[in-house]
Design a protein around this motif. Structure first.
Motif, PDB file in Angstrom:
ATOM      1  N   ARG A  12       0.817  -1.217   0.000  1.00  0.00           N
ATOM      2  CA  ARG A  12       0.000   0.000   0.000  1.00  0.00           C
ATOM      3  C   ARG A  12       0.852   1.269   0.000  1.00  0.00           C
ATOM      4  O   ARG A  12       0.518   2.252  -0.665  1.00  0.00           O
ATOM      5  CB  ARG A  12      -0.923  -0.026   1.214  1.00  0.00           C
ATOM      6  CG  ARG A  12      -1.877   1.132   1.280  1.00  0.00           C
ATOM      7  CD  ARG A  12      -2.746   1.047   2.542  1.00  0.00           C
ATOM      8  NE  ARG A  12      -3.835   1.982   2.449  1.00  0.00           N
ATOM      9  CZ  ARG A  12      -5.070   1.671   2.064  1.00  0.00           C
ATOM     10  NH1 ARG A  12      -5.367   0.431   1.758  1.00  0.00           N
ATOM     11  NH2 ARG A  12      -5.996   2.590   1.996  1.00  0.00           N
ATOM     12  N   ASN A  13       1.970   1.266   0.718  1.00  0.00           N
ATOM     13  CA  ASN A  13       2.797   2.476   0.810  1.00  0.00           C
ATOM     14  C   ASN A  13       3.526   2.806  -0.501  1.00  0.00           C
ATOM     15  O   ASN A  13       4.155   3.848  -0.604  1.00  0.00           O
ATOM     16  CB  ASN A  13       3.780   2.391   1.982  1.00  0.00           C
ATOM     17  CG  ASN A  13       4.830   1.314   1.819  1.00  0.00           C
ATOM     18  OD1 ASN A  13       4.816   0.545   0.860  1.00  0.00           O
ATOM     19  ND2 ASN A  13       5.740   1.247   2.775  1.00  0.00           N
ATOM     20  N   PRO A  16       0.972   5.760  -4.961  1.00  0.00           N
ATOM     21  CA  PRO A  16       0.922   7.210  -4.739  1.00  0.00           C
ATOM     22  C   PRO A  16      -0.467   7.664  -4.285  1.00  0.00           C
ATOM     23  O   PRO A  16      -1.481   7.138  -4.755  1.00  0.00           O
ATOM     24  CB  PRO A  16       1.270   7.798  -6.109  1.00  0.00           C
ATOM     25  CG  PRO A  16       2.008   6.713  -6.824  1.00  0.00           C
ATOM     26  CD  PRO A  16       1.415   5.423  -6.320  1.00  0.00           C
ATOM     27  N   GLN A  17      -0.497   8.635  -3.392  1.00  0.00           N
ATOM     28  CA  GLN A  17      -1.762   9.151  -2.840  1.00  0.00           C
ATOM     29  C   GLN A  17      -2.720   9.611  -3.931  1.00  0.00           C
ATOM     30  O   GLN A  17      -3.924   9.464  -3.799  1.00  0.00           O
ATOM     31  CB  GLN A  17      -1.485  10.320  -1.884  1.00  0.00           C
ATOM     32  CG  GLN A  17      -0.853   9.907  -0.587  1.00  0.00           C
ATOM     33  CD  GLN A  17      -1.867   9.342   0.396  1.00  0.00           C
ATOM     34  OE1 GLN A  17      -2.616   8.439   0.089  1.00  0.00           O
ATOM     35  NE2 GLN A  17      -1.870   9.900   1.591  1.00  0.00           N
ATOM     36  N   ASP A  18      -2.194  10.198  -4.998  1.00  0.00           N
ATOM     37  CA  ASP A  18      -3.048  10.754  -6.049  1.00  0.00           C
ATOM     38  C   ASP A  18      -3.291   9.789  -7.209  1.00  0.00           C
ATOM     39  O   ASP A  18      -3.870  10.175  -8.223  1.00  0.00           O
ATOM     40  CB  ASP A  18      -2.462  12.064  -6.567  1.00  0.00           C
ATOM     41  CG  ASP A  18      -1.087  11.901  -7.206  1.00  0.00           C
ATOM     42  OD1 ASP A  18      -0.462  10.814  -7.062  1.00  0.00           O
ATOM     43  OD2 ASP A  18      -0.625  12.867  -7.844  1.00  0.00           O
ATOM     44  N   GLU A  87       3.355   5.346 -12.801  1.00  0.00           N
ATOM     45  CA  GLU A  87       2.956   5.647 -11.424  1.00  0.00           C
ATOM     46  C   GLU A  87       3.302   4.538 -10.433  1.00  0.00           C
ATOM     47  O   GLU A  87       3.620   4.809  -9.287  1.00  0.00           O
ATOM     48  CB  GLU A  87       1.449   5.927 -11.362  1.00  0.00           C
ATOM     49  CG  GLU A  87       1.020   7.165 -12.103  1.00  0.00           C
ATOM     50  CD  GLU A  87       1.488   8.448 -11.447  1.00  0.00           C
ATOM     51  OE1 GLU A  87       1.445   8.531 -10.200  1.00  0.00           O
ATOM     52  OE2 GLU A  87       1.888   9.362 -12.174  1.00  0.00           O
TER      53      GLU A  87
END
Length: 119
Positions: A12-13, A16-18, A87
């Motif tokens: 999960r880490n 990327p957040q976006d 990404e």
């Protein structure tokens, strides 16, 4: 109505957040659908092997009512594989995407189906 779902062995880490927002935007443009109807889901941390290797890999599905077909899928594949590679670092030879064109009567929304809403 379009849904792009990707399962990956990436933790999960490493997502990327976006990422989800970027895919929604790209997906809407590629399919010619409003962003408000587009759904993207990422399932990280899947125990997964591709070709016997646990290097970064994924499996994805793109479901849509319309906007899919032999020629359209080539365009969608190019865009989505490039985005995932850039990404998430999953190369195009380490992932499959299946394309699923659903009739309006097979997709529920607002307590009914898209067929009932849009005919």
């Amino acid at each position: 109505m379009p849904h792009f779902r990707i399962e990956t062995n990436l933790p999960r880490n490493k997502i990327p957040q976006d990422f989800v927002a970027k895919v929604v935007s790209v997906l809407a443009k590629s399919l010619g659908k409003p962003e408000q109807y587009c759904v993207v889901s990422v399932i990280p941390d899947v125990m997964m092997s591709f070709g016997g290797s646990s290097e970064p890999c994924g499996i994805a599905n793109l479901m849509s009512i319309g906007g899919l077909g032999v020629e359209q899928n080539k365009k969608h594949a190019k865009i989505l594989f490039e985005l995932v590679a850039n990404e998430l670092g999953i190369s195009s030879d380490r992932m499959y995407i299946t394309f699923q064109d659903e009739p309006t009567g097979n997709v529920g929304y607002k307590g009914t189906t898209f067929h009932a809403i849009f005919g």
